[in-house]
Design a protein around this motif. Structure first.
Motif, PDB file in Angstrom:
ATOM      1  N   GLY A 138     -25.726 -30.030  74.062  1.00 23.30           N
ATOM      2  CA  GLY A 138     -26.145 -30.323  72.693  1.00 23.30           C
ATOM      3  C   GLY A 138     -25.786 -31.752  72.308  1.00 23.30           C
ATOM      4  N   THR A 139     -24.760 -32.310  72.975  1.00 19.79           N
ATOM      5  CA  THR A 139     -24.368 -33.690  72.654  1.00 19.79           C
ATOM      6  C   THR A 139     -25.424 -34.697  73.116  1.00 19.79           C
ATOM      7  OG1 THR A 139     -23.195 -34.107  74.729  1.00 19.79           O
ATOM      8  CG2 THR A 139     -21.926 -33.084  72.958  1.00 19.79           C
ATOM      9  N   GLY A 140     -26.368 -34.241  73.954  1.00 16.35           N
ATOM     10  CA  GLY A 140     -27.462 -35.103  74.399  1.00 16.35           C
ATOM     11  C   GLY A 140     -28.656 -35.059  73.464  1.00 16.35           C
ATOM     12  N   SER A 141     -28.593 -34.198  72.459  1.00 21.28           N
ATOM     13  CA  SER A 141     -29.708 -34.108  71.502  1.00 21.28           C
ATOM     14  C   SER A 141     -29.686 -35.317  70.567  1.00 21.28           C
ATOM     15  CB  SER A 141     -29.589 -32.823  70.676  1.00 21.28           C
ATOM     16  OG  SER A 141     -30.415 -32.915  69.530  1.00 21.28           O
ATOM     17  N   SER A 145     -27.701 -36.002  66.968  1.00 24.63           N
ATOM     18  CA  SER A 145     -26.845 -37.188  66.878  1.00 24.63           C
ATOM     19  C   SER A 145     -27.220 -38.075  65.703  1.00 24.63           C
ATOM     20  CB  SER A 145     -26.948 -38.017  68.173  1.00 24.63           C
ATOM     21  OG  SER A 145     -26.511 -37.259  69.275  1.00 24.63           O
ATOM     22  N   THR A 146     -28.358 -37.732  65.075  1.00 22.91           N
ATOM     23  CA  THR A 146     -28.842 -38.551  63.950  1.00 22.91           C
ATOM     24  C   THR A 146     -29.157 -37.622  62.778  1.00 22.91           C
ATOM     25  OG1 THR A 146     -31.074 -38.397  64.879  1.00 22.91           O
ATOM     26  CG2 THR A 146     -29.801 -40.344  65.469  1.00 22.91           C
ATOM     27  N   GLY A 147     -30.007 -38.069  61.875  1.00 25.18           N
ATOM     28  CA  GLY A 147     -30.423 -37.201  60.787  1.00 25.18           C
ATOM     29  C   GLY A 147     -29.353 -37.104  59.723  1.00 25.18           C
ATOM     30  N   HIS A 154     -19.935 -37.550  65.652  1.00 28.79           N
ATOM     31  CA  HIS A 154     -18.495 -37.792  65.832  1.00 28.79           C
ATOM     32  C   HIS A 154     -18.081 -39.100  65.165  1.00 28.79           C
ATOM     33  CE1 HIS A 154     -18.393 -34.497  68.539  1.00 28.79           C
ATOM     34  NE2 HIS A 154     -19.049 -35.099  69.502  1.00 28.79           N
ATOM     35  N   GLY A 155     -18.964 -39.661  64.342  1.00 21.47           N
ATOM     36  CA  GLY A 155     -18.641 -40.896  63.654  1.00 21.47           C
ATOM     37  C   GLY A 155     -18.383 -42.074  64.598  1.00 21.47           C
ATOM     38  N   VAL A 240     -33.030 -25.779  70.345  1.00 24.24           N
ATOM     39  CA  VAL A 240     -32.259 -26.978  69.998  1.00 24.24           C
ATOM     40  C   VAL A 240     -33.272 -28.117  69.875  1.00 24.24           C
ATOM     41  CG1 VAL A 240     -30.482 -28.611  70.780  1.00 24.24           C
ATOM     42  CG2 VAL A 240     -30.234 -26.171  71.286  1.00 24.24           C
ATOM     43  N   PRO A 241     -33.194 -28.920  68.820  1.00 21.15           N
ATOM     44  CA  PRO A 241     -34.122 -30.053  68.713  1.00 21.15           C
ATOM     45  C   PRO A 241     -33.760 -31.133  69.731  1.00 21.15           C
ATOM     46  CG  PRO A 241     -32.487 -30.138  66.957  1.00 21.15           C
ATOM     47  CD  PRO A 241     -32.232 -28.858  67.709  1.00 21.15           C
TER      48      PRO A 241
END
Ligand code: NAP
Length: 242
Positions: A138-141, A145-147, A154-155, A240-241
């Motif tokens: 999911g960290t590759g989505s 990571s945006t939106g 994670h800032g 997952v988008p």
């Protein structure tokens, strides 16, 4: 009788071992991919019926070719390929990530997947219902990571090498799915969720059961003919988008 066959890369421990165990329980002959013969042997012993050892380093084209030849000699086809092997060596943001770190991560998480998939394509093409599951994250989505409410920002933009490698894997998942759709393939990506494995300290410190993620991978490995392809799913089956 033709046994259904599966290959799971990086199956000597972690999520991959759980996936191999579940596929063996489903009646598959499962090739337990491991770059270390002894670690693979131990996993096969632990899994039991249906498990077969397969020495396979996804970053070594000779090792991959030898593994494909070995499977060809033992099985008439390959029904399921789970590209699970992965590394997450650094949690640094891009500003502190050198090209060497990127290359090292991509060798396993991206180039390794292409090498393995292409080497096993002939065997997959002989299957009546070939399935490929790419274990992503999911960290590759990019959407997550945006939106407005980014789940994985994670800032900090941390783990740049790992996260961008999984974004590249996601892109390849779509391109393989598009290329192979006319041949009956289902090619999908899985976001396993944070799982307690040796992958990284964050994962190791979580209480996420790797077996739960493995069930998500097996669901994608057993998709029916009218199932989806070229999509990204969480371990619980929700989309997952990208
Ligand atoms: P793990 O316990 O560290 O297992 C990784 C597996 O990949 C091991 O079997 C490892 O073998 C193997 N591997 C690494 N490099 C390899 C290579 N060059 N050739 C063949 N095998 C190789 O990690 P895991 O958490 O189960 O990770 C499995 C997959 O899930 C990875 O793709 C990872 O990115 C993904 N994922 C995990 C999490 C999580 O929270 N755990 C979250 C999202 C996605 P060795 O034992 O020889 O090192």
């Amino acid at each position: 009788m033709n046994d259904r066959t599966a290959l799971v890369t990086g199956a000597n421990k972690g999520i991959g071992k759980r996936i191999a165990r579940l596929l063996a329980a489903e009646g598959f002959v499962v090739y337990v991919g491991s770059r270390d013969a002894e670690r693979g042997r131990r996993a096969v012993e632990e899994i039991g019926d249906g498990a077969r050892p397969l020495v396979l380093d996804v970053t070594d084209p000779d090792s991959v070719a030898a593994a494909a030849g070995h499977v060809d000699g033992l099985s008439s086809c390959l029904d399921v390929l789970v590209n699970n092997a992965g590394i997450a060596p650094s949690s640094a943001p891009p500003t502190e990530t050198g090209a060497d770190e990127l290359r090292r991560t991509y060798e396993t998480n991206v180039f390794g997947v292409v090498t393995v998939t292409n080497a096993f394509l002939p065997a997959l093409r002989r299957s009546p219902s070939p399935r490929i599951v790419n274990v992503s994250s999911g960290t590759g989505s990019l959407a997550w990571s945006t939106g407005p409410n980014p789940q994985f920002a994670h800032g900090s933009g941390g783990a740049a090498a790992y996260r961008s490698s999984k974004a590249a894997l996601n892109a390849l998942t779509v391109l393989y799915a598009n290329t192979l759709a006319g041949e009956g393939f289902k090619v999908n990506a899985l976001a396993p969720g944070l799982r307690s494995t040796e992958l990284n300290s964050r994962a190791a410190a979580s209480d996420g059961d790797p077996a739960e993620a493995a069930r998500g991978a097996v669901r994608l490995a057993l998709l029916p003919e009218d199932g989806p392809t070229g999509e990204f799913f969480s371990w619980d089956g929700t989309p997952v988008p990208w």
